[in-house]
Design an enzyme around this catalytic site. Structure first.
Site, mmCIF file in Angstrom:
data_model
loop_
_atom_site.group_PDB
_atom_site.id
_atom_site.type_symbol
_atom_site.label_atom_id
_atom_site.label_comp_id
_atom_site.label_asym_id
_atom_site.label_seq_id
_atom_site.Cartn_x
_atom_site.Cartn_y
_atom_site.Cartn_z
ATOM 1 N N GLU A 245 0.834 -1.213 0.000
ATOM 2 C CA GLU A 245 0.000 0.000 0.000
ATOM 3 C C GLU A 245 0.865 1.257 0.000
ATOM 4 O OE1 GLU A 245 -2.847 -0.759 3.216
ATOM 5 O OE2 GLU A 245 -3.339 -2.675 2.319
ATOM 6 N N GLU B 165 -4.973 -8.160 -1.076
ATOM 7 C CA GLU B 165 -5.731 -7.884 0.159
ATOM 8 C C GLU B 165 -7.055 -7.240 -0.198
ATOM 9 O OE1 GLU B 165 -4.722 -5.668 3.776
ATOM 10 O OE2 GLU B 165 -2.648 -6.243 3.399
#
Ligand code: BMA
Length: 392
Positions: A194, A300
């Site tokens: 991320e 994810e």
């Protein structure tokens, strides 16, 4: 009509796989090897397995699945996924945040994690490890975003030595995954995820593009120099990108990455972009993966509390099955069942239980048992059964 189409679709897959399996018996092409050119055989095997399955199947994964769930913790063999569908996930997520200590940031003892990772591998499952690295500047957490950590931990930085200690701890963890034949459990390692958000100290606002690439490469090179060769590497930005170029802005390079990943929770939220945005992002990573001869994965995701009772079939499954690009994702992993107010898989008695079972029954979504039924030509038994059931 739909059913017949589906059946014909499976036949095409079967014939296609039959043909491609003939090709697969030839020596693998360069791009069909992991980025680490000293990767152990177990790791090459995992890479080949995922490459072979990815165009037609998607492995289902769950974070911390064996460690705890809703209403229980550390009960050997227990799993919220298994309680509901009678089978374990195909892929298991773990996290190394807190390495060097006894337990990780979510309370999972590293010794137990290693034991589970070995068991998972021996049962034919796949392990992936993310790393919520505690900032080596103050040892607090991954969410310490005010100190420009990356510049301090690169070579020459004042906290470089501290980072090396972390890397040494993690290298020993990887080496501790030794199997009886001397090889190690292969792991999909997903560091610095991320990176285009701003919530971690390696996020976009907190380090330069070059700094990010340098720390990613340094980390990989360090493990290689320490003889860690049981890793496939995943790069997994969050959904904040619109183009291939933006996605690749901080990409550390083909020699450092095996799996192009996507993390996306946001688009499933009310304020988010909806499923078309998720599809768009998966298409982008799938195109890049094809161009580079690499894998792609939905690394994810999840809907907290599974608050939509049809999320697994009507959202996730539909997204994966949109087209050949989205079907190409090797796996999808949902996050942990951490607390009654923070979970991503329905537990026994949850309102989304039936929908999760229906998701489990899909012939192209793989759980652990399915990985034991891959035929010579790469077809999974459940797919055949689903095809014949559909035909009748
Ligand atoms: C977040 C939450 C936290 C957890 C962290 C690392 O998404 O689940 O509770 O500590 O991931 O696993």
């Amino acid at each position: 009509m739909k059913k017949i189409n589906k059946y014909l679709g499976f036949l095409t897959i079967i014939i296609g796989l039959g043909l491609s399996s003939c090709q697969e018996s030839e020596a693998p092409k360069i791009q069909d090897l992991p980025a680490d050119n000293s990767a152990e055989q177990s790791t090459i095997n995992l890479y080949h397995k995922l490459k072979r399955l990815a165009p037609n199947y998607t492995l289902f994964g769950h974070q911390d699945n064996l460690a705890y769930g809703i209403g229980w913790a550390y009960e050997e063999g227990k799993s919220d996924v298994k309680e509901v569908v009678g089978d374990y996930p195909a892929l298991y997520g773990w996290d190394a945040g807190g390495i060097g200590g006894e337990k990780n940031l979510d309370g999972v003892p590293f010794k137990e994690m290693q034991r589970w990772m070995k068991e998972v591998h021996q049962r034919g499952g796949v392990n992936t490890l993310s790393w919520h690295v505690y900032s080596p500047v103050d040892s607090l957490s991954s969410w310490e975003t005010d100190k420009m950590v990356v510049s301090h931990i690169l070579p020459g930085g004042k906290n470089h030595e501290g980072y090396l200690t972390r890397l040494d701890d993690l290298a020993s963890f990887f080496k501790g995954l030794k199997l009886e034949n001397g090889e190690h459990v292969p792991v999909i390692f997903r560091p610095f995820h991320e990176n285009n958000g701003n919530w971690f100290w390696w996020g976009e606002k907190h380090c330069s593009t070059e700094g990010y690439k340098m720390i990613f490469r340094f980390t990989v090179d360090y493990f290689r120099s320490k003889g860690v060769h049981n890793l496939l590497y995943a790069y997994s930005p969050d959904r904040i990108f619109e183009t291939k170029d933006k996605y690749l802005e901080r990409y550390p390079g083909d020699d450092y990455v095996d799996i192009l990943g996507l993390d996306d929770y946001w688009d499933f939220k009310e304020q988010g972009g909806g499923i078309n945005e998720v599809i768009k992002k998966l298409e982008i990573i799938s195109v890049i993966a094809q161009e580079k001869g690499k894998l792609c994965a939905f690394t994810e995701t999840g809907l907290e509390l599974v608050s939509d009772n049809k999320w697994f079939t009507e959202k996730l499954y539909k997204i994966i099955n949109t087209n050949n690009l989205t079907k190409n994702i090797a796996y999808v992993m949902v996050w942990r069942n951490g607390r009654p107010d923070h979970y991503y898989v329905p537990y026994k008695g949850h309102e989304a239980e039936a929908d999760f079972k229906a998701f489990y029954d899909k012939g192209d979504i793989l759980f652990e048992t399915d990985l034991k039924t891959i035929s010579e030509n790469g077809i999974v038994l459940k797919a055949l059964q689903t095809a014949s059931v559909t035909k009748n």
